[in-house]
Design a protein around this motif. Structure first.
Motif, PDB file in Angstrom:
ATOM      1  N   VAL A  38      -2.203   4.733   2.291  1.00  0.00           N
ATOM      2  CA  VAL A  38      -1.795   4.411   0.912  1.00  0.00           C
ATOM      3  C   VAL A  38      -0.285   4.575   0.776  1.00  0.00           C
ATOM      4  O   VAL A  38       0.402   3.691   0.230  1.00  0.00           O
ATOM      5  CB  VAL A  38      -2.539   5.300  -0.115  1.00  0.00           C
ATOM      6  CG1 VAL A  38      -1.932   5.127  -1.509  1.00  0.00           C
ATOM      7  CG2 VAL A  38      -4.020   4.956  -0.159  1.00  0.00           C
ATOM      8  N   MET A  39       0.261   5.655   1.291  1.00  0.00           N
ATOM      9  CA  MET A  39       1.717   5.880   1.187  1.00  0.00           C
ATOM     10  C   MET A  39       2.494   4.783   1.916  1.00  0.00           C
ATOM     11  O   MET A  39       3.477   4.253   1.396  1.00  0.00           O
ATOM     12  CB  MET A  39       2.089   7.251   1.767  1.00  0.00           C
ATOM     13  CG  MET A  39       1.595   8.409   0.914  1.00  0.00           C
ATOM     14  SD  MET A  39       2.346  10.002   1.379  1.00  0.00           S
ATOM     15  CE  MET A  39       1.820  10.168   3.073  1.00  0.00           C
ATOM     16  N   ALA A  40       2.028   4.436   3.112  1.00  0.00           N
ATOM     17  CA  ALA A  40       2.731   3.418   3.907  1.00  0.00           C
ATOM     18  C   ALA A  40       2.641   2.050   3.242  1.00  0.00           C
ATOM     19  O   ALA A  40       3.612   1.272   3.253  1.00  0.00           O
ATOM     20  CB  ALA A  40       2.137   3.365   5.323  1.00  0.00           C
ATOM     21  N   THR A  41       1.482   1.750   2.639  1.00  0.00           N
ATOM     22  CA  THR A  41       1.296   0.440   2.019  1.00  0.00           C
ATOM     23  C   THR A  41       2.140   0.317   0.752  1.00  0.00           C
ATOM     24  O   THR A  41       2.740  -0.731   0.491  1.00  0.00           O
ATOM     25  CB  THR A  41      -0.200   0.199   1.719  1.00  0.00           C
ATOM     26  OG1 THR A  41      -0.949   0.478   2.898  1.00  0.00           O
ATOM     27  CG2 THR A  41      -0.448  -1.242   1.290  1.00  0.00           C
ATOM     28  N   ILE A  42       2.208   1.393  -0.034  1.00  0.00           N
ATOM     29  CA  ILE A  42       3.077   1.378  -1.228  1.00  0.00           C
ATOM     30  C   ILE A  42       4.528   1.148  -0.788  1.00  0.00           C
ATOM     31  O   ILE A  42       5.247   0.341  -1.378  1.00  0.00           O
ATOM     32  CB  ILE A  42       2.949   2.698  -2.022  1.00  0.00           C
ATOM     33  CG1 ILE A  42       1.606   2.761  -2.742  1.00  0.00           C
ATOM     34  CG2 ILE A  42       4.101   2.830  -3.040  1.00  0.00           C
ATOM     35  CD1 ILE A  42       1.299   4.102  -3.400  1.00  0.00           C
ATOM     36  N   ALA A  43       4.936   1.831   0.259  1.00  0.00           N
ATOM     37  CA  ALA A  43       6.316   1.679   0.755  1.00  0.00           C
ATOM     38  C   ALA A  43       6.565   0.240   1.209  1.00  0.00           C
ATOM     39  O   ALA A  43       7.617  -0.336   0.931  1.00  0.00           O
ATOM     40  CB  ALA A  43       6.567   2.652   1.897  1.00  0.00           C
ATOM     41  N   ALA A  44       5.593  -0.360   1.857  1.00  0.00           N
ATOM     42  CA  ALA A  44       5.750  -1.737   2.352  1.00  0.00           C
ATOM     43  C   ALA A  44       5.827  -2.729   1.194  1.00  0.00           C
ATOM     44  O   ALA A  44       6.683  -3.614   1.172  1.00  0.00           O
ATOM     45  CB  ALA A  44       4.582  -2.093   3.279  1.00  0.00           C
ATOM     46  N   TYR A  45       4.957  -2.569   0.181  1.00  0.00           N
ATOM     47  CA  TYR A  45       4.992  -3.456  -0.983  1.00  0.00           C
ATOM     48  C   TYR A  45       6.265  -3.231  -1.793  1.00  0.00           C
ATOM     49  O   TYR A  45       6.725  -4.120  -2.499  1.00  0.00           O
ATOM     50  CB  TYR A  45       3.774  -3.216  -1.879  1.00  0.00           C
ATOM     51  CG  TYR A  45       2.557  -4.036  -1.512  1.00  0.00           C
ATOM     52  CD1 TYR A  45       2.599  -5.426  -1.584  1.00  0.00           C
ATOM     53  CD2 TYR A  45       1.368  -3.420  -1.132  1.00  0.00           C
ATOM     54  CE1 TYR A  45       1.477  -6.183  -1.266  1.00  0.00           C
ATOM     55  CE2 TYR A  45       0.248  -4.160  -0.814  1.00  0.00           C
ATOM     56  CZ  TYR A  45       0.308  -5.545  -0.880  1.00  0.00           C
ATOM     57  OH  TYR A  45      -0.794  -6.281  -0.575  1.00  0.00           O
ATOM     58  N   GLY A  46       6.822  -2.025  -1.696  1.00  0.00           N
ATOM     59  CA  GLY A  46       8.016  -1.684  -2.464  1.00  0.00           C
ATOM     60  C   GLY A  46       9.204  -2.551  -2.140  1.00  0.00           C
ATOM     61  O   GLY A  46      10.174  -2.594  -2.891  1.00  0.00           O
ATOM     62  N   GLN A  47       9.146  -3.293  -1.054  1.00  0.00           N
ATOM     63  CA  GLN A  47      10.251  -4.152  -0.640  1.00  0.00           C
ATOM     64  C   GLN A  47      10.258  -5.487  -1.385  1.00  0.00           C
ATOM     65  O   GLN A  47      11.153  -6.284  -1.213  1.00  0.00           O
ATOM     66  CB  GLN A  47      10.165  -4.450   0.874  1.00  0.00           C
ATOM     67  CG  GLN A  47      10.032  -3.217   1.757  1.00  0.00           C
ATOM     68  CD  GLN A  47      11.214  -2.284   1.637  1.00  0.00           C
ATOM     69  OE1 GLN A  47      12.349  -2.718   1.548  1.00  0.00           O
ATOM     70  NE2 GLN A  47      10.940  -0.988   1.603  1.00  0.00           N
TER      71      GLN A  47
END
Ligand SMILES: [Fe+2]
Length: 197
Positions: A38-47
């Motif tokens: 979840v943390m990694a996916t939020i970070a990826a979408y954050g771009q």
């Protein structure tokens, strides 16, 4: 950062089989994995400024507490079995706080068992309220619904069916609760309480 699964030094338990523990630990590791995901996916979408991406982030944020609390609650749970069972120490600070609220230690344990009879999947959680200097025993749905804000957790009893269905059928939940208390190391719970003083 990422979280890593903790290892627990568990003795042979009474009424909870090695297979049950193995299955349960694998589920715990799934929560660790998905907390990181979840943390990694939020970070990826954050771009991205993409509308769909923003919506996905919002939903992942809603989901985060389920995965995170699923991870952390199991750590509270398995730690309680480390080093073997002990009785609640008479005159410990926890026993005194329990007596102040529930009359005596026996009533305290009886109350936890009563809350454990709550229908549905979740946890019985005993907290220390450091503001009011008391303890609370409540039922948390899933892993996160009904957690009491800011209160240190003293005891966590897993009441998801996955915690006992290798060994018991649902109608035997009481036997699992008996096994939980037969294996509980109260010193771990007392230490958590003492850390709040
Ligand atoms: Fe569980």
């Amino acid at each position: 950062m990422t979280y890593s699964p903790k290892t627990f030094n568990l003795p042979t338990l009474k009424g909870i089989s090695e297979k049950q523990i193995k299955v349960h630990l694998a589920l715990y590791e799934g929560y660790v994995k998905h907390t990181n995901l979840v943390m990694a996916t939020i970070a990826a979408y954050g771009q991205t400024d993409d509308e769909g991406g923003k919506y996905a982030i919002a939903e992942l944020r809603r989901r985060f507490a389920f995965e995170f609390d699923g991870m952390r609650m199991h750590e509270y749970y398995f730690e309680q079995f480390e080093s073997g069972s002990t009785s609640l120490t008479i005159n410990s600070a926890l026993a005194e706080a329990a007596s102040a609220k529930y009359g005596n230690s026996e009533n305290f344990i009886k109350h936890i068992r009563e809350v454990a009879g709550t229908r549905g999947i979740g946890w019985v959680v005993v907290y220390k309220d450091t503001v009011a200097n008391t303890i609370h025993t409540t039922f948390v749905g899933d892993h996160e619904i009904g957690q009491l804000a800011g209160l240190p957790i003293l005891l966590a009893l897993d009441l998801w069916e996955h915690a006992y269905m290798v060994d018991y059928v649902p109608a035997e939940k009481k036997n699992y609760i008996d096994a939980f208390f037969a294996n509980l190391n109260w010193l771990v719970v007392e230490k958590r309480f003492d850390a709040t003083i």
